[in-house]
Design an enzyme around this catalytic site. Structure first.
Site, PDB file in Angstrom:
ATOM      1  CG  HIS A  20      -0.448  -0.371   2.520  1.00 23.10           C
ATOM      2  ND1 HIS A  20       0.552   0.834   3.121  1.00 23.10           N
ATOM      3  CD2 HIS A  20      -0.261  -1.137   3.361  1.00 23.10           C
ATOM      4  CE1 HIS A  20       0.970   0.446   4.122  1.00 23.10           C
ATOM      5  NE2 HIS A  20       0.224  -0.725   4.603  1.00 23.10           N
ATOM      6  CG  HIS A  23       4.307  -1.320   2.045  1.00 28.62           C
ATOM      7  ND1 HIS A  23       3.111  -1.635   1.882  1.00 28.62           N
ATOM      8  CD2 HIS A  23       4.841  -2.165   3.176  1.00 28.62           C
ATOM      9  CE1 HIS A  23       2.471  -2.610   2.812  1.00 28.62           C
ATOM     10  NE2 HIS A  23       3.744  -2.819   3.781  1.00 28.62           N
ATOM     11  CB  CYS A 129      -0.549  -9.527  19.152  1.00 24.93           C
ATOM     12  SG  CYS A 129      -1.493  -8.744  17.724  1.00 24.93           S
ATOM     13  CB  CYS A 132       2.216  -7.596  17.002  1.00 25.84           C
ATOM     14  SG  CYS A 132       1.205  -6.201  17.057  1.00 25.84           S
ATOM     15  CB  CYS A 146      -3.225  -5.889  19.876  1.00 25.29           C
ATOM     16  SG  CYS A 146      -1.667  -5.253  18.738  1.00 25.29           S
ATOM     17  CG  HIS A 149      -3.173  -6.025  14.978  1.00 24.69           C
ATOM     18  ND1 HIS A 149      -1.824  -6.061  15.381  1.00 24.69           N
ATOM     19  CD2 HIS A 149      -3.009  -6.063  13.727  1.00 24.69           C
ATOM     20  CE1 HIS A 149      -1.041  -6.185  14.577  1.00 24.69           C
ATOM     21  NE2 HIS A 149      -1.581  -6.154  13.237  1.00 24.69           N
ATOM     22  CE  LYS A 303      -2.748   1.223  12.223  1.00 20.16           C
ATOM     23  NZ  LYS A 303      -2.852   0.957  13.729  1.00 20.16           N
ATOM     24  CE  LYS A 306       1.478  -5.924   5.258  1.00 19.45           C
ATOM     25  NZ  LYS A 306       2.931  -5.813   5.033  1.00 19.45           N
TER      26      LYS A 306
HETATM   27 ZN    ZN Z   1      -0.956  -6.675  17.245  1.00 18.26          ZN
END
Ligand code: ZN
Length: 521
Positions: A20, A23, A129, A132, A146, A149, A303, A306
């Site tokens: 996206h 990057h 998580c 992550c 998290c 997330h 936000k 991807k």
């Molecule tokens: Zn996370």
């Protein structure tokens, strides 16, 4: 004497989805640094790659009902394709799951840490998580979720290998405060120091092979465990140089390089500025010299994730609007500190205003005037014409100002320095009105003719300067400007548009804004 060696890396993204615009930011920033250093005679290696060995990739492939290999290969290809789409001068791409250089390097790295006494087995229970690929302490989880997330981590209990991070707090702190390891911007440096001062705990560096679905690199001497994906991924910065395969490149670009520069997003700061330097110290290798941290982009106020949709696909944007427009937006509008919001409208407005109307129009007018008034022959260089002092100053300072800004990793300030040339040149044209001088010359005014020579010569010089100074930022446009400024048989080519106007263009496919949240990595 050999030229200084600069090694520049981007983070290796997970390939659980397509790239996206976030990057693209990191790639374009790295490319500007690489091109700028090369232009100044340094030897540069711009290293990129993909992080294939993540459990996230395994889960995403399962969800898509595909084999992990095919899924990972297809998404990795989309990242590699960003190179030509964004005119990136990437020298090398490492793919951690299939590159023959990677595994031996990770294994050597592991053994070096083990030999230093920094690896041990321990039973561990914690909150993990998967998004992550990271354990969290309860204190780090607002409302038990998290922070990246917004999902509830899994409780995982298993026996893993641990790395003795706790040993390295003082040495890391010293390296950062004495400038051996520079972290920019300063707010990020302070964040890392505060984390170190909070006390470093050993971290888990392996997972049971069964939980990883067999995907990943087995722990040397303990095949029931695979190496934690972060340990594996961070090693790419040296395995790509042949750390494990005895390649000369390792000596040239890591151990013996003048600068080792990592670019990364704020979400992976701790891994790069704490875990990775500690791993390097443990294994007896030099630290990176610079860690450059960018914030996140949002798309349409939301936000970018991807894992939740193809948000503002940079290759599609470049195909539709041109590489220059995408690069210019990323460099001109994204601040050094703070998030920035991407929309197609902002990008096209910026490109039309500054590239088509500002820069393109300038070059076009100058080439056309030299064609019309001097038959395409550039008048000999005279002294700075009356009223041209500001333009001469902008031309004279642009390169140095851009260099000083890039030394601070300030891309907005660097492009502003170059942009000032176009701005001053357009102002100069409106002030001296070359068309009036040409009319007076036709009426027999020899002084006006001489002044016109000086004006055209100064303007032509500004265009040549723009062609050179823009190269690191807008390589394609810079090449077109330079072509317009290169005489053949003593005459400049006919004026041709340097940029097209984008205002009327519409994407053939709408750029989707994703739902929900994600890593933004
Ligand atoms: Zn996370």
């Amino acid at each position: 004497m050999t030229a200084p060696h600069t090694y520049i890396t981007t983070t290796i993204p997970y390939v659980n989805a397509r790239p996206h615009i976030g990057h693209a930011l990191e790639f374009v920033q790295a490319d500007v640094l690489a091109r700028f250093r090369r232009q100044r005679g340094d030897r540069v290696r711009f290293q990129a790659g993909t992080d294939d060995n993540s459990l996230k990739n395994v889960l995403a492939a399962q969800e898509a009902g595909e084999s992990v290999r095919e899924f990972v290969d297809r998404n990795a290809e989309a990242f590699v394709a960003l190179g030509p789409a964004l005119s990136l001068t990437v020298d090398d791409v490492i793919r951690t799951s299939r590159d023959a250089r990677h595994r031996p390097g990770v294994e050597r790295f592991w053994r070096a840490c083990a030999a230093a006494g920094d690896l041990y087995r321990k039973r561990y229970e914690g909150l993990y998580c998967t998004g992550c690929e990271q354990f969290y302490s309860p204190a780090e989880l607002p409302a038990g979720r998290c922070p990246e997330h917004g999902t509830e981590p899994q409780r995982v209990a298993e026996e893993n290998w641990f790395f003795r991070l706790s040993r390295y707090g003082d040495r890391l702190r010293a390296a950062i405060t004495d400038g051996e390891l520079r972290i920019e911007p300063a707010g990020r440096r302070n964040e890392v120091l505060a984390f170190i001062d909070g006390g470093l705990e050993d971290f888990s560096v392996s997972r049971p092979a069964a939980r990883a679905g067999g995907w990943g690199i087995p722990v040397p001497g303990d095949p029931g465990q695979v190496i934690y994906v972060w340990f594996d991924a961070l090693c790419n910065y040296v395995t790509a140089l042949g750390y494990g395969t005895g390649d000369d490149a390792y000596q040239q670009w890591w151990a013996g390089a003048g600068r080792r520069v990592h670019l990364l997003g704020k979400g992976v700061l701790r891994f790069h500025a704490v875990y990775w330097p500690a791993m390097l110290l443990s294994s007896g290798q030099p630290l990176p010299t610079d860690i450059v941290v960018h914030d996140y982009l949002t798309a349409g106020g939301r936000k970018i994730s991807k894992s939740s949709g193809s948000a503002a696909d940079p290759a599609a944007l470049a195909a539709e609007y041109g590489t220059d427009a995408v690069r210019w937006w990323l460099l001109r509008e994204v601040p050094r500190v703070g998030d920035a919001d991407f929309t197609v409208e902002r990008m096209t407005a910026r490109a039309d205003d500054e590239l088509a109307n500002g820069l393109g129009n300038l070059v076009n007018r100058v080439i056309a005037m030299i064609g019309q008034y001097r038959d395409g022959r550039v008048p000999g260089a005279a002294a700075v014409p009356a009223g041209g002092a500001d333009l001469a100053a902008a031309c004279g300072q642009a390169s140095e100002r851009a260099g000083a800004a890039l030394a601070e990793f300030d891309f907005r300030e660097a492009t502003a320095a170059v942009w000032a040339i176009a701005d001053e040149a357009n102002r100069f044209i409106n002030r001296v009105r070359p068309w009036d001088l040409a009319r007076a010359e036709r009426g027999g005014d020899i002084t006006a003719g001489r002044r016109l020579d000086g004006v055209l010569s100064a303007l032509f010089g500004a265009c040549v300067e723009l062609g050179a100074d823009l190269e690191p930022f807008l390589p394609d446009a810079a090449a077109r400007i330079t072509r317009q400024c290169t005489p053949r048989d003593g005459r400049l080519p006919d004026p041709a548009p340097v940029f097209r106007r984008l205002g009327a263009t519409r994407l053939s496919r709408p750029v989707r804004v994703p739902e929900g949240s994600g890593t933004g990595e």
